[in-house]
Write a protein that holds these residues in place. Structure first.
Motif: not given
Ligand code: OOG
Ligand code: NI
Length: 465
Positions: A70, A72, A74, A129, A225-226, A266, A294, A296, A398, A403, A406-407, A410
Motif C-alpha cells: 500500500h 499513502a 496527502r 491511504f 510518501n511511503h 505495522q 519513509f 513501512e 487500516f 495511522a 505512523i504519521f 515520520n
Molecule cells: C499516512 C499514514 C497512515 C498507514 O499505513 O496507516 C498509513 C501518511 O503518513 O500519509 O499509511
C-alpha cells in the motif's frame, strides 16, 4: 462492441502498482532493501509453516502476497480528492472507510482506495491511504487563506491524465495503448519534486503551523510518501532491520504478537531528510531540506466484526492508559509487555475467535464435503463433521490509531499537537463526491456469501453468529 478491447481495471492497477514500486525504489533505495528483507522473511515463514502455506494456496491468496503493497498520499483540496477518486476508479479502486486523524493531532481525514471484489483483491490488492488536508483546523486565518491560495494555483494531474480519466468514464474503460499512457501520466502525480512552490518564509510559517501542512502545501504534487510491503512475520523483519541499516520506530503499531494475527500490525522507519530548494523572489533557488518520505511494513490478520473491533479498541485503550508509548522509544519494552498482557483477554485460536463472533471467516466445503451424500444439521455441525472448513478473511483496511502513530513517527517527535476532535464524514464525502464503503458490511457480505456456497451440505444454514 468496443468492450473486448478494453483493458481490465485489475490489469491497469497491477501495472500502476508495479510502476509506482519501481519509481519509489529508484527514489528511496531503503524501500528496495526492505522489499528484499520482506521477501526473505516471507519465504522463511512459509518454509517453516507448511500449514499456513497450504491454506494460503487453498484460498488462492499466496500469489498476491509478494506483489502486495500500500502507499499513502496527502491531498490539499476537495477538487484534488474528487479527481483522485475518478483516477483510482479507472484502476478498480474505490474508497473504503473513513479515518478521522484530528483526534490524534494530525489535521487530515482520510479514506483508503482499494479493490473490493474477491477476484480483484486476489489479482492485486494495491491500496492507497489517501488523506485530505483540513485547512479548517488551522487556527491562523491569514495563513489558512494563503495556503488555500497556493493550493488553488497548483495542478497535480497532467492534462492527458484528466483526458484519459474522462475517456475511461465515457467508454467504460481504456484500450491497451490508452491504459499504458494512463499509467505513465498518473505516475507523474505521485512523483517527488525537489523544487518547492513556496519560498523559505512561507515554508517556515506552514511548518510552524504543522509539519504536515508544509508537506502538503509546499510542493507541486502529492508525492507518494511511503510504499508498504506485506510480511508474514513483522517481528522477524523488525528485528532484522537494524542489520540492514534501517532504524525502525520504537514499537510495532496495532495488536501484539499472537498465534492468530488480527487486523493489522505495522512498523516504519523514520522519514528521510531530503534536499529541496525553495523559490526566492528573483528567480533563483535557495537550498533547504524537507522530511516526508519513509518506509513501512505490515502484517495483516483476520478482519474483525464490530464486536471484535470494539474489544480490540477497548484493549488498546486499556493498554495505552497504563503505558503510553513515548516517541523516543524509552518505554517501548514496558509498552510491549503491557500490550501482550492486556490482549490476553482476546481469544487466540481461530475457532475461539470465530465462535465468539469476533472475526469474519470464509467457509468452504472440504474434500469430504464436496463428495458427501450426507448433509449436516447446521453450519456448526457441518464443521464438526468435517464437511465444511473456514479460513480467516484478511483485513484489507487500516486502523486510525496506528495511522496516527505512523504519521507521528515520520513527522518527527515534536509534531504532536492538540486539535479538537472533529470527525466530519459528511464533509469528506461531499468533497470526495461519493460515499465511502462501510468496511464491516462488506466483510459480513463476503462471509455470508461463503456460507451460501456450503448450503449443499447444510440443512439449516444460519449465519455463524
Ligand atoms: C499516512 C499514514 C497512515 C498507514 O499505513 O496507516 C498509513 C501518511 O503518513 O500519509 O499509511
Ligand atoms: Ni502506511
Amino acid at each position: 462492441m468496443t468492450e473486448a478491447h478494453l483493458t481490465s481495471p485489475d490489469d491497469i492497477r497491477s501495472a500502476f502498482s508495479a510502476a509506482m514500486s519501481a519509481m519509489y525504489r529508484d527514489e528511496v533505495p531503503a524501500y528496495g532493501t526492505l522489499m528484499e528483507l520482506v521477501a526473505d522473511v516471507n519465504a522463511a515463514t512459509l518454509a517453516a509453516d507448511p500449514a499456513l502455506k497450504d491454506r494460503l494456496e487453498a484460498t488462492d491468496s499466496l500469489a498476491r502476497i509478494s506483489e502486495e503493497r500500500h502507499g499513502a498520499i496527502r491531498l490539499g483540496t476537495p477538487a484534488e480528492l474528487a479527481m483522485m477518486r475518478r483516477a483510482f476508479a479507472v484502476m478498480g479502486m474505490f474508497p473504503v472507510g473513513y479515518y478521522d486523524l484530528s483526534t490524534a493531532g494530525v489535521p487530515v481525514h482520510s479514506t483508503a482506495f482499494r479493490p473490493i471484489s474477491d477476484e480483484s483483491l486476489k489479482r492485486n490488492p494495491f491500496r492507497v491511504f489517501t488523506s485530505l488536508l483540513r485547512l479548517d483546523l488551522i487556527a491562523d486565518e491569514g495563513l489558512r487563506a494563503e495556503a488555500a491560495a497556493v493550493l488553488a494555483g497548483r495542478k497535480i494531474f497532467t492534462d492527458n491524465a484528466v483526458l484519459l480519466i474522462e475517456k475511461a468514464e465515457r467508454d467504460g474503460g481504456l484500450g491497451t495503448a490508452d491504459a499504458e499512457q494512463f499509467v505513465r501520466e498518473l505516475l507523474e502525480t505521485f512523483r517527488w519534486h525537489d523544487q518547492a512552490i513556496v519560498d523559505t518564509q512561507m515554508y517556515a510559517r506552514l511548518h510552524d503551523a504543522h509539519r504536515l501542512i508544509a508537506d502538503v502545501v509546499s510542493f507541486k504534487g502529492p508525492h507518494i510518501n511511503h510504499l508498504t510491503p506485506r510480511t508474514l512475520d513483522i517481528d522477524a523483519v523488525q528485528d532484522k532491520m537494524p542489520a540492514h541499516n534501517i532504524a525502525p520506530k520504537a514499537v510495532v503499531e496495532g495488536p501484539p504478537t499472537r498465534a492468530c494475527p488480527i487486523l493489522l500490525r505495522q512498523t516504519s522507519f523514520k522519514a528521510l531528510e531530503e534536499p529541496v530548494s525553495f523559490q526566492s523572489g528573483d528567480g533563483s533557488w535557495k537550498a533547504g531540506s524537507h522530511t516526508a518520505r519513509f518506509g513501512e511494513i505490515e502484517q495483516r490478520g483476520v478482519a474483525l466484526t464490530p464486536k471484535g473491533r470494539a474489544l480490540y479498541d477497548k484493549l488498546l485503550n486499556d493498554t495505552r492508559a497504563l503505558v503510553r508509548p513515548a516517541a523516543d522509544g524509552s518505554n517501548a519494552a514496558a509498552y510491549v509487555t503491557t500490550l501482550g498482557e492486556v490482549f490476553a483477554a482476546f481469544p487466540d485460536d481461530w475457532n475461539g475467535i470465530r465462535q465468539a463472533g469476533l472475526g469474519y471467516f470464509r467457509y468452504s466445503l472440504t474434500a469430504k464435503g464436496q463428495n458427501a451424500s450426507i448433509r449436516s444439521a447446521t453450519l456448526e455441525t457441518a464443521i464438526a463433521d468435517g464437511l465444511v472448513t473456514f479460513d480467516p478473511i484478511v483485513y484489507e483496511d487500516f486502523l486510525p490509531v496506528s495511522a496516527a502513530g505512523i504519521f507521528q513517527s515520520n513527522l518527527g517527535d515534536h509534531a504532536a499537537q492538540e486539535f479538537v476532535a472533529s470527525p466530519n464524514q459528511v464533509m469528506f464525502e461531499r468533497d470526495l463526491g461519493a460515499k465511502v464503503v462501510d468496511e464491516f458490511a462488506h466483510y459480513a457480505q463476503i462471509e455470508q456469501t461463503s456460507i451460501e456456497s456450503c448450503l449443499a451440505v447444510i440443512d439449516n444454514a444460519i449465519a455463524a453468529e
